[in-house]
Design a protein around this motif. Structure first.
Motif, PDB file in Angstrom:
ATOM      1  N   SER A 262      -3.340   4.533   5.410  1.00  0.00           N
ATOM      2  CA  SER A 262      -2.575   5.765   5.313  1.00  0.00           C
ATOM      3  C   SER A 262      -1.386   5.569   4.395  1.00  0.00           C
ATOM      4  CB  SER A 262      -2.082   6.192   6.710  1.00  0.00           C
ATOM      5  OG  SER A 262      -1.201   7.281   6.634  1.00  0.00           O
ATOM      6  N   ASP A 263      -1.232   6.477   3.447  1.00  0.00           N
ATOM      7  CA  ASP A 263      -0.063   6.466   2.563  1.00  0.00           C
ATOM      8  C   ASP A 263       0.134   5.129   1.862  1.00  0.00           C
ATOM      9  OD1 ASP A 263       0.493   9.091   3.348  1.00  0.00           O
ATOM     10  OD2 ASP A 263       1.607   8.403   5.097  1.00  0.00           O
ATOM     11  N   GLY A 264      -0.957   4.514   1.426  1.00  0.00           N
ATOM     12  CA  GLY A 264      -0.850   3.276   0.666  1.00  0.00           C
ATOM     13  C   GLY A 264      -0.448   2.061   1.463  1.00  0.00           C
ATOM     14  N   GLU A 265      -0.692   2.086   2.790  1.00  0.00           N
ATOM     15  CA  GLU A 265      -0.264   0.977   3.618  1.00  0.00           C
ATOM     16  C   GLU A 265      -1.078  -0.292   3.381  1.00  0.00           C
ATOM     17  OE1 GLU A 265      -0.354   2.356   7.620  1.00  0.00           O
ATOM     18  OE2 GLU A 265       1.408   3.631   7.417  1.00  0.00           O
ATOM     19  N   GLY A 266      -2.187  -0.184   2.638  1.00  0.00           N
ATOM     20  CA  GLY A 266      -3.012  -1.358   2.395  1.00  0.00           C
ATOM     21  C   GLY A 266      -2.248  -2.460   1.693  1.00  0.00           C
ATOM     22  N   SER A 267      -1.238  -2.086   0.901  1.00  0.00           N
ATOM     23  CA  SER A 267      -0.451  -3.091   0.191  1.00  0.00           C
ATOM     24  C   SER A 267       0.450  -3.884   1.127  1.00  0.00           C
ATOM     25  CB  SER A 267       0.402  -2.411  -0.880  1.00  0.00           C
ATOM     26  OG  SER A 267       1.333  -1.515  -0.292  1.00  0.00           O
ATOM     27  N   TYR A 268       0.618  -3.403   2.350  1.00  0.00           N
ATOM     28  CA  TYR A 268       1.498  -4.082   3.304  1.00  0.00           C
ATOM     29  C   TYR A 268       1.031  -5.508   3.568  1.00  0.00           C
ATOM     30  CZ  TYR A 268       4.096  -4.959   7.650  1.00  0.00           C
ATOM     31  OH  TYR A 268       4.909  -5.493   8.622  1.00  0.00           O
ATOM     32  N   VAL A 269      -0.267  -5.687   3.709  1.00  0.00           N
ATOM     33  CA  VAL A 269      -0.799  -7.030   3.958  1.00  0.00           C
ATOM     34  C   VAL A 269      -0.420  -7.966   2.816  1.00  0.00           C
ATOM     35  CG1 VAL A 269      -2.887  -8.396   4.318  1.00  0.00           C
ATOM     36  CG2 VAL A 269      -2.718  -6.117   5.314  1.00  0.00           C
ATOM     37  N   GLN A 270      -0.558  -7.490   1.579  1.00  0.00           N
ATOM     38  CA  GLN A 270      -0.198  -8.325   0.433  1.00  0.00           C
ATOM     39  C   GLN A 270       1.297  -8.632   0.422  1.00  0.00           C
ATOM     40  OE1 GLN A 270      -2.475  -9.727  -1.457  1.00  0.00           O
ATOM     41  NE2 GLN A 270      -4.045  -8.653  -0.268  1.00  0.00           N
ATOM     42  N   ARG A 271       2.108  -7.675   0.827  1.00  0.00           N
ATOM     43  CA  ARG A 271       3.549  -7.925   0.886  1.00  0.00           C
ATOM     44  C   ARG A 271       3.888  -8.973   1.936  1.00  0.00           C
ATOM     45  NH1 ARG A 271       3.951  -2.250   0.877  1.00  0.00           N
ATOM     46  NH2 ARG A 271       4.964  -2.230   2.922  1.00  0.00           N
ATOM     47  N   MET A 272       3.135  -8.982   3.023  1.00  0.00           N
ATOM     48  CA  MET A 272       3.381  -9.986   4.062  1.00  0.00           C
ATOM     49  C   MET A 272       2.941 -11.379   3.594  1.00  0.00           C
ATOM     50  SD  MET A 272       5.005  -8.446   6.351  1.00  0.00           S
ATOM     51  CE  MET A 272       5.673  -7.523   4.945  1.00  0.00           C
ATOM     52  N   TYR A 273       1.852 -11.445   2.842  1.00  0.00           N
ATOM     53  CA  TYR A 273       1.453 -12.723   2.249  1.00  0.00           C
ATOM     54  C   TYR A 273       2.554 -13.229   1.315  1.00  0.00           C
ATOM     55  CZ  TYR A 273      -3.400 -11.847   3.767  1.00  0.00           C
ATOM     56  OH  TYR A 273      -4.539 -11.615   4.488  1.00  0.00           O
ATOM     57  N   ALA A 274       3.118 -12.302   0.533  1.00  0.00           N
ATOM     58  CA  ALA A 274       4.176 -12.683  -0.404  1.00  0.00           C
ATOM     59  C   ALA A 274       5.428 -13.139   0.332  1.00  0.00           C
ATOM     60  CB  ALA A 274       4.498 -11.509  -1.322  1.00  0.00           C
ATOM     61  N   LEU A 275       5.780 -12.457   1.422  1.00  0.00           N
ATOM     62  CA  LEU A 275       6.945 -12.857   2.210  1.00  0.00           C
ATOM     63  C   LEU A 275       6.719 -14.220   2.852  1.00  0.00           C
ATOM     64  CD1 LEU A 275       9.703 -12.263   3.450  1.00  0.00           C
ATOM     65  CD2 LEU A 275       8.529 -11.012   5.288  1.00  0.00           C
ATOM     66  N   ASN A 276       5.513 -14.458   3.317  1.00  0.00           N
ATOM     67  CA  ASN A 276       5.170 -15.755   3.894  1.00  0.00           C
ATOM     68  C   ASN A 276       5.405 -16.878   2.879  1.00  0.00           C
ATOM     69  OD1 ASN A 276       3.683 -17.305   6.117  1.00  0.00           O
ATOM     70  ND2 ASN A 276       2.405 -17.776   4.342  1.00  0.00           N
ATOM     71  N   LYS A 277       4.999 -16.622   1.638  1.00  0.00           N
ATOM     72  CA  LYS A 277       5.202 -17.609   0.572  1.00  0.00           C
ATOM     73  C   LYS A 277       6.681 -17.751   0.226  1.00  0.00           C
ATOM     74  CE  LYS A 277       3.641 -18.730  -4.118  1.00  0.00           C
ATOM     75  NZ  LYS A 277       2.774 -18.297  -5.265  1.00  0.00           N
TER      76      LYS A 277
END
Length: 411
Positions: A262-277
């Motif tokens: 919903s509303d482009g939330e698919g990118s959230y997972v990638q943002r969490m991977y980036a934050l993890n790094k």
């Protein structure tokens, strides 16, 4: 008895609503009931021959109302259960008039609506001008002028019974229509995964080895789909603080991307991977990715963990099926406390509660549970008791079936 489920979310779609609908169908099919599912194209199910899946709906718009109505007559069910979440139906209001359609076609057939999340309901404003005009000029006069809700159409008016999954949902529905209180039943969703029966110390050690976890590691597990409402950024920042104060800790993410984007939330997972790094946690975090609910892999990973953690932005509630799935394993759990905490959740008895969206508070809570073996033992036993009393599939199926068998029109 023939039961028709209406759910735009159904396997292989990756969403908790799809899995829970599938499990409920399975548990009712186990009772030799004739189960049918009306769903979206592409949702072919998981191969259970006892469940007839009708994947004939395209986009659940006004143009498909005649198709749904015709299907009701052709299928001729003894009861209908609508699994309702506006997001599942692209926020289009058509399905919010399904109870009225059913009453016109099958006036004596009980219609039950289960609200998956009242916050993600229909929003006619999201639809084009012509669609909104059609609702106002054509659908409202056809449905009858009284008690038509902007978000819920005629579901509250024309459903024989309503199922709410938690206290917050009940409150919202009662505020929308006070008469709803008389027809509403609270039935929280049971576990959304297959519980591994081949557990025990050996199975736990095999799974820990498979996950790359050492014998001295404390494994903190997150279960469920990863999207903004889960507060994963809070968890990552809290865990970063934990790693600076304790050695041999691992953070295990069991789950992947949410299928109802919903509303482009698919990118959230990638943002969490980036934050993890960015936080330098690659060596301390494990991401399993998506899992199949009908297989035991997720359950085995929970058994390999030591502590469960849930960082819901709005706090834990009875409708969180990921929580019920972990509770069934008797894992000591930490969860955020929101403004609508359901009464069964007891701090330091069956869950350790902390403030939401606060990495420091979460870090302190994790350290407290890590360091207190007696507390972990009490929380684990409390979680099992909570699961038995509130998240049993037998209990949920019994109560749902009782509503579907009711022939007393309450609307």
């Amino acid at each position: 008895m023939r039961i028709l489920f209406i759910s735009a979310a159904y396997p292989p779609l990756q969403a908790g609503e799809a899995t829970n609908a599938s499990y409920l169908c399975k548990h009712l099919a186990d009772r030799n009931l004739d189960i049918h599912v009306l769903t979206s194209q592409g949702n072919h199910g998981n191969g259970d021959a006892r469940i007839s899946v009708h994947q004939i709906m395209k986009n659940w718009s006004w143009s498909e109302m005649p198709r749904m109505s015709k299907f009701f007559s052709q299928n001729a069910p003894d009861a209908i259960l609508l699994m309702y979440l506006g997001l599942m139906y692209h926020y289009h209001p058509m399905v919010t008039f399904a109870a009225t359609v059913a009453k016109r076609r099958l006036p004596s057939t009980p219609f039950v609506t289960r609200f998956e999340n009242v916050a993600l309901s229909s929003d006619p404003a999201r639809t084009p001008f012509l669609s909104r005009s059609f609702r106002k000029i054509c659908i409202k006069p056809w449905a009858g002028a009284g008690d038509i809700s902007y978000s819920f159409g005629t579901l509250l008016r024309d459903s024989n019974h309503v199922i709410a999954l938690c206290k917050q949902h009940q409150i919202t529905l009662f505020e929308e229509s006070p008469k709803t209180e008389a027809i509403t039943t609270l039935i929280p969703p049971p576990p959304n995964i297959r519980i591994a029966l081949s557990g025990g110390a050996e199975a736990r050690q095999r799974q820990r080895t498979k996950l790359g976890v050492g014998p001295d590691d404390i494994v903190i597990a997150f279960l469920g789909y990863i999207y903004p409402a889960k507060g994963v950024e809070t968890l990552l920042r809290a865990f970063h603080s934990v790693t600076r104060k304790r050695q041999h800790v691992k953070l295990l993410f069991i789950g992947g991307k949410f299928g109802l984007d919903s509303d482009g939330e698919g990118s959230y997972v990638q943002r969490m991977y980036a934050l993890n790094k960015e936080l330098g946690l690659q060596g301390s975090t494990i991401w399993t990715g998506e899992f199949k609910a009908e297989e035991e892999e997720a359950s085995l990973s929970i058994q390999a963990a030591d502590i469960g953690v849930f960082t819901f932005v709005q706090g834990v509630q009875l409708n969180n099926s990921s929580f019920s799935s972990m509770a069934a394993h008797g894992l000591p759990m930490i969860a955020t406390r929101g403004p609508w905490l359901d009464e069964p959740f007891l701090h330091r008895e069956n869950v350790y509660l902390c403030a939401p969206n606060d990495p420091e508070a979460l870090s302190d809570s994790i350290l407290q549970v890590i360091d207190d073996a007696a507390l972990r033992d009490r929380l684990g036993k409390g979680a099992l008791k909570l699961a038995s009393e509130w998240f049993s599939w037998k209990r949920a199926a019994d109560r749902t079936l009782n509503l579907l068998r009711s022939d007393s029109a309450s609307s």
